[in-house]
Every structure is written in C-alpha cells, then in structure tokens.
Scaffold this active site. Structure first.
Site, PDB file in Angstrom:
ATOM      1  N   TYR A  17       0.832  -1.202  -0.080  1.00 54.95           N
ATOM      2  CA  TYR A  17       0.054   0.010   0.081  1.00 54.95           C
ATOM      3  C   TYR A  17       0.569   1.309  -0.172  1.00 54.95           C
ATOM      4  O   TYR A  17       0.650   2.067  -0.704  1.00 54.95           O
ATOM      5  CB  TYR A  17      -0.972   0.090   1.281  1.00 54.95           C
ATOM      6  CG  TYR A  17      -1.760   1.318   1.418  1.00 54.95           C
ATOM      7  CD1 TYR A  17      -2.812   1.567   0.286  1.00 54.95           C
ATOM      8  CD2 TYR A  17      -1.555   2.201   2.325  1.00 54.95           C
ATOM      9  CE1 TYR A  17      -3.654   2.537   0.516  1.00 54.95           C
ATOM     10  CE2 TYR A  17      -2.257   3.225   2.502  1.00 54.95           C
ATOM     11  CZ  TYR A  17      -3.125   3.563   1.460  1.00 54.95           C
ATOM     12  OH  TYR A  17      -4.300   4.549   1.558  1.00 54.95           O
ATOM     13  N   GLU A  39     -11.769   5.142   4.585  1.00 50.54           N
ATOM     14  CA  GLU A  39     -11.028   5.989   5.743  1.00 50.54           C
ATOM     15  C   GLU A  39     -12.473   6.070   6.855  1.00 50.54           C
ATOM     16  O   GLU A  39     -12.123   5.985   8.131  1.00 50.54           O
ATOM     17  CB  GLU A  39     -10.568   7.559   5.556  1.00 50.54           C
ATOM     18  CG  GLU A  39      -9.474   7.484   4.483  1.00 50.54           C
ATOM     19  CD  GLU A  39      -8.175   6.793   5.135  1.00 50.54           C
ATOM     20  OE1 GLU A  39      -8.113   6.659   6.172  1.00 50.54           O
ATOM     21  OE2 GLU A  39      -7.095   6.616   4.221  1.00 50.54           O
ATOM     22  N   TRP A  47      -5.428   0.805  10.463  1.00 50.31           N
ATOM     23  CA  TRP A  47      -5.663   0.819   8.948  1.00 50.31           C
ATOM     24  C   TRP A  47      -5.474  -0.545   8.188  1.00 50.31           C
ATOM     25  O   TRP A  47      -6.101  -1.103   7.315  1.00 50.31           O
ATOM     26  CB  TRP A  47      -4.744   1.785   8.195  1.00 50.31           C
ATOM     27  CG  TRP A  47      -5.009   1.726   6.843  1.00 50.31           C
ATOM     28  CD1 TRP A  47      -3.720   1.523   5.842  1.00 50.31           C
ATOM     29  CD2 TRP A  47      -5.941   2.099   6.064  1.00 50.31           C
ATOM     30  NE1 TRP A  47      -4.196   1.648   4.742  1.00 50.31           N
ATOM     31  CE2 TRP A  47      -5.578   2.246   4.526  1.00 50.31           C
ATOM     32  CE3 TRP A  47      -7.319   2.490   6.412  1.00 50.31           C
ATOM     33  CZ2 TRP A  47      -6.424   2.446   3.679  1.00 50.31           C
ATOM     34  CZ3 TRP A  47      -8.143   2.843   5.369  1.00 50.31           C
ATOM     35  CH2 TRP A  47      -7.733   2.647   4.194  1.00 50.31           C
TER      36      TRP A  47
END
Length: 182
Positions: A17, A39, A47
């Site tokens: 990522y 988000e 995350w």
C-alpha cells in the site's frame, strides 16, 4: 539501504500500500468515494484491518460505484450488516450510503470538491513526528463535506483521505516512495 516511512514496514500489505498507492493521486469520483468510505470505516480501528478487508469491501459495495451505492435500501444495509468480510458497523454502513447519495448531488463530482483542498506546498516531513493528524485544510475539507451531507468525515479522517489520495505528500523526505521533486 532502502528507506521507507516507519509505518509501512510491519506487514506486507502495508508495504505494498505504501509503495504503490499511498500518496498517489486519485482523481476519479468512484476512487475518491472508495477512499472516503474506507477512511470512515477505519475510524477507531487500525488501517491494517481495513487493508485486509478491502477486497471484501469492494465486492460488498459494488466496487464503490457511487450510483449503485446511492441506490441502496434497507435490504442492502441488512445484507452488509450480515457480511463477515467487512466491518459491520451500522452507523458506518449507513454513512457510506448517505455519502454516496451526497456525492451524487455534487455537480462537479466528489473528486473536484476534494481536490480543491490539495496542499502541494505542505512541508516535507523529515520524521514521523512531523506528520500532523489534522491541518487547517483537513478541518476545512471536513466542514465542507459535512455541509454537503457527508458523515464520518471529521478533520482527522479528512486528513487521512488527503494523504491517501495525494492531496498532500507525507512520505518522509528520505522515503523511497517520495516522488522526485516532492
């Protein structure tokens, strides 16, 4: 030795990522909507949890096609609440649907709205301590999104969005993923 932002080295998903997506410009409406949604789902979670479930989210939310998600009804919310492959939080699921509807109402699209808050002159962080959780720009973006009916888009979430889609470049100065000249 290859230098990366410290957060990116603990898991292969983070590494990919970081190296391939984070901070790279995303300008299509569905792509920006996907990041807004993810988000928001990340709020209160790590995350990595969202990254591990991202493909499930994409399948569950019809590839984050704004028009499709905006048409979701109570049956779709129930389907999503029963899906173990995503984060099953009713408020966040309902926010995702409401946010698709709000995005659909934007004459110029969500990408145009969000990109008005790009900050190409943000200082280049030297250490992780130099990266803020919020900025005046993220506060203004959150306020603008909320005014237009978006939910789960506070200043911290808005700043994470700004980082994710390239409105700011918070790769450290020495990071291999920092693009030349930025």
């Amino acid at each position: 030795m290859v230098v990366r932002c410290a957060w990116a080295t603990s898991d292969p998903l983070y590494l990919a990522y970081h190296d391939e997506e984070w901070g790279r410009p995303v300008r299509d409406d569905d792509g920006v909507y996907e990041r807004v949604t993810l988000e928001a789902f990340q709020s209160g979670l790590a995350w990595i949890t969202i990254l591990r479930k991202r493909e499930n989210f994409r399948a569950a939310f019809d590839g984050f096609a704004i028009a499709k998600v905006a048409a979701y009804g109570e049956g779709d919310v129930a389907r999503l609440m029963a899906d173990p492959g995503i984060v099953r939080n009713r408020a966040k699921i309902e926010a995702a649907v409401a946010n698709a509807r709000a995005a659909q109402e934007l004459a110029d699209g969500i990408s145009a709205l969000v990109w008005k808050y790009a900050d190409p002159d943000a200082p280049i962080p030297q250490t992780m301590a130099d990266i803020p959780a919020t900025t005046p720009g993220s506060t203004a973006l959150a306020k603008d999104l909320k005014k237009r009916g978006f939910r789960f888009v506070g200043p911290t979430t808005a700043y994470a969005l700004m980082q994710a889609i390239g409105l700011v470049n918070d790769h450290l100065a020495e990071c291999v993923a920092r693009r030349p000249g930025q």
